[in-house]
Design an enzyme around this catalytic site. Sequence first.
Site, PDB file in Angstrom:
ATOM      1  N   TYR A 128      24.071  23.919  -9.027  1.00  0.00           N
ATOM      2  CA  TYR A 128      25.353  24.375  -9.565  1.00  0.00           C
ATOM      3  C   TYR A 128      25.275  25.728 -10.272  1.00  0.00           C
ATOM      4  O   TYR A 128      25.827  26.712  -9.809  1.00  0.00           O
ATOM      5  CB  TYR A 128      25.931  23.324 -10.530  1.00  0.00           C
ATOM      6  CG  TYR A 128      26.229  22.020  -9.851  1.00  0.00           C
ATOM      7  CD1 TYR A 128      27.285  21.907  -8.965  1.00  0.00           C
ATOM      8  CD2 TYR A 128      25.434  20.896 -10.056  1.00  0.00           C
ATOM      9  CE1 TYR A 128      27.556  20.717  -8.301  1.00  0.00           C
ATOM     10  CE2 TYR A 128      25.697  19.696  -9.404  1.00  0.00           C
ATOM     11  CZ  TYR A 128      26.761  19.616  -8.534  1.00  0.00           C
ATOM     12  OH  TYR A 128      27.021  18.445  -7.866  1.00  0.00           O
ATOM     13  N   PRO A 141      35.707  20.063  -5.845  1.00  0.00           N
ATOM     14  CA  PRO A 141      36.619  19.276  -5.013  1.00  0.00           C
ATOM     15  C   PRO A 141      38.036  19.259  -5.575  1.00  0.00           C
ATOM     16  O   PRO A 141      38.254  19.494  -6.770  1.00  0.00           O
ATOM     17  CB  PRO A 141      36.026  17.864  -5.071  1.00  0.00           C
ATOM     18  CG  PRO A 141      34.702  17.993  -5.735  1.00  0.00           C
ATOM     19  CD  PRO A 141      34.770  19.219  -6.589  1.00  0.00           C
ATOM     20  N   HIS A 361      32.496  20.876 -10.504  1.00  0.00           N
ATOM     21  CA  HIS A 361      31.602  19.772 -10.199  1.00  0.00           C
ATOM     22  C   HIS A 361      30.355  19.687 -11.090  1.00  0.00           C
ATOM     23  O   HIS A 361      29.708  18.644 -11.174  1.00  0.00           O
ATOM     24  CB  HIS A 361      31.159  19.940  -8.741  1.00  0.00           C
ATOM     25  CG  HIS A 361      30.777  18.688  -8.035  1.00  0.00           C
ATOM     26  ND1 HIS A 361      30.100  17.656  -8.645  1.00  0.00           N
ATOM     27  CD2 HIS A 361      30.962  18.285  -6.761  1.00  0.00           C
ATOM     28  CE1 HIS A 361      29.893  16.691  -7.767  1.00  0.00           C
ATOM     29  NE2 HIS A 361      30.409  17.045  -6.623  1.00  0.00           N
ATOM     30  N   SER A 572      31.011  12.186   1.462  1.00  0.00           N
ATOM     31  CA  SER A 572      30.948  11.499   0.180  1.00  0.00           C
ATOM     32  C   SER A 572      32.033  10.440   0.117  1.00  0.00           C
ATOM     33  O   SER A 572      33.179  10.712   0.485  1.00  0.00           O
ATOM     34  CB  SER A 572      31.177  12.533  -0.922  1.00  0.00           C
ATOM     35  OG  SER A 572      30.803  12.002  -2.134  1.00  0.00           O
TER      36      SER A 572
END
Length: 644
Positions: A128, A141, A361, A572
């Site tokens: 990240y 997302p 995220h 996912s």
Amino acid sequence: MSINSQVQKSNLEYEEFNMLRGLRLTSLKSCLLEPYASSFHIKCNYTSTKPSSKVQNLPRLPVPKLGDTLNKYLKSVQPFLNDAEFNTTCNLVKEFESGMGKKLQSLLEKRAEQHQNWLEDWWLNTAYLEYRDPVVVFSSPGLVFPFRKFNNQQDQLKYAAKTLLAALDYKALIDNDKIPVEMMGKSPLDMSQYKKIFGTCRIPIEKRDKLSFNDSKHVTVIHNNHIFRVDLWGSDGKRLNEDQISQILKKVVDLSSTPASDTIGVLTSENRDNWAKAYQLLSKDKVNRESLLDVETSLAVLCLDAATGVWRLEGDPQRTLAAAQTIHGGGSRSNGANRWFDKTIQFIVGADGITGLTYEHSPAEGQPIAVLTDFIIKYIEQDKPVESSSSSPKDPVRLTFNVNKEVAEMISTAKTNLDKLVADLDLNCFKFDRYGKNFIKSHKMSPDSYLQMAMQYAFYKLHGTPGAHYESAATRMYAGGRTETIRSCSVQSVQFARAMLDARAAPRDKLAALHGAVKAHKDYTVQALQGLGVDRHLLGLKLIAIENGIELPKIYSDPGYVRSAHMRISTSQVACRCDGFMCYGPLVPDGYATCYNPRDDDVNFATAAFAAHPDTASAPYRAALEHALTDMHDVLLRATQSKL
Ligand code: COA
């Protein structure tokens, strides 16, 4: 074992949650926030707290045995190699296992003794904070809530006020340790991610961003690209009620009736180094520093979006439009600048009924956000009694930014870049309503493994070659656990796809191939949930080599490694009870994303591809997926009937 399946005892205090999630859960008694001295990038008087993950006393993430991982690795690369290549890979693995691998393993084991979770910081940084592509599309997302039809602005603002109140109630449960501990079988799961949802903000810094954790009593509201501070408590210390929040949001709307000329928010959609440069420039000015800090410390962002014409569409195009709004806001000419993408949670309430959220995220996985979603939807559907009002609500405050010529140019570039990203993301979201989990369970198969195999089949049908396939498995049974990769592509999944495409194969052979593929997937899943997958261990060995200045062993450049890690199908499961779904972009330029919410009798899918790549498009992938699910259903029924 399902995370939600096994349960211990119920507790009245948790009734609301348990009803929401269908859980009976154990209580977590002592989940306290642990203050720590944070090093601030901007000097200020706020205190920052980092939510603690130690208090649950969970087991430590294990370092898998080297031989076990390498055996699993060899099995997982087989679909991508011919015999000669596989032979070379086997030799390289042998050499690694008896040579450098041993040394790296012992260095990694040492690190694991010194860290509560040997992967946690590495993962946060490499997956990240050091990742330089925009968070938009590449990392953050969107989550689409069930559709709402707003007939007028009052409806929109009322809904927005309810969303904020629901979020505050949820936060209070988190703060007061009332969130029931989720269980996987008999293992409690790490709940620390819940503490990182509100008040968190990612700060752009060249090379590696930072996370800032805060607690406060205000939110950031963005309308027409203007940014406001809205206090949710009055000067008398009382929380505002729904009418009061609606009235304040109305003031925000009235104060921002024309679009802002400087669309500062769009900078947060940029490549992280570009945004970091702009952030530095902005921070030279005191007024800008105060405004940036106000957004950073707020609990969340509320985006009051412009209408998108969503009701001119219906069905899947409507879902796809909503997904686009939650992922990227539709670009600079739609709601793409009406955002602050660095905030962990941005609630989106559009003028004509698109509602949902975008989440950054890095601090948390999708599951706590899905639970928050169910909580909000239930809250909104309830007729809550009117709360008492505060006697002294505060007016909204417009946050000012002084933009010099250099930053103005950066804003203009950011708009162009966002619009390119928007044009490149080819989304296709749909509800598969022929059957859901119940049908799959009735055939004694794991719904998740079955759906994963449908994706394998769809990819193989389209491309005639196996697709490396990433699925997230939660490793939250360990302290600070995040995810492990389930490598869904296996020798068995390829055999299954081939059997399904073989016109001469009998239904019972197809069924046997399906059972074999589902079993192989389930076996890998069970390992991954215990932190015993291939990918995180190999990543750990690679990072410890880099940290110790050791040249990377050849297995990392071998075709087996490269091809099996080029995840053309990135997937996912994010399960929520309501009719919502999560969505995101593909991992690689020639890949597909598939996020899915399997419910009892249907499955919500959000698929995506990049338009720029000639080999992939979301429409044929979606068609292949629907075809695969229908075909599998028919095979199951035919094979069952032929037994009768
Ligand atoms: N026969 C009948 N029923 C079965 C079955 C079988 N052979 N196998 C499983 N089931 C049941 C389960 O008991 C469960 O029942 P429930 O709905 O009553 O709880 C249900 O089917 C679902 O189980 P399954 O489909 O096997 O998977 P799962 O729900 O356990 O999910 C993962 C598997 C890997 C997705 C999950 O463990 C996980 O890790 N989720 C988090 C993923 C994540 O982090 N996502 C966010 C990333 S941002």
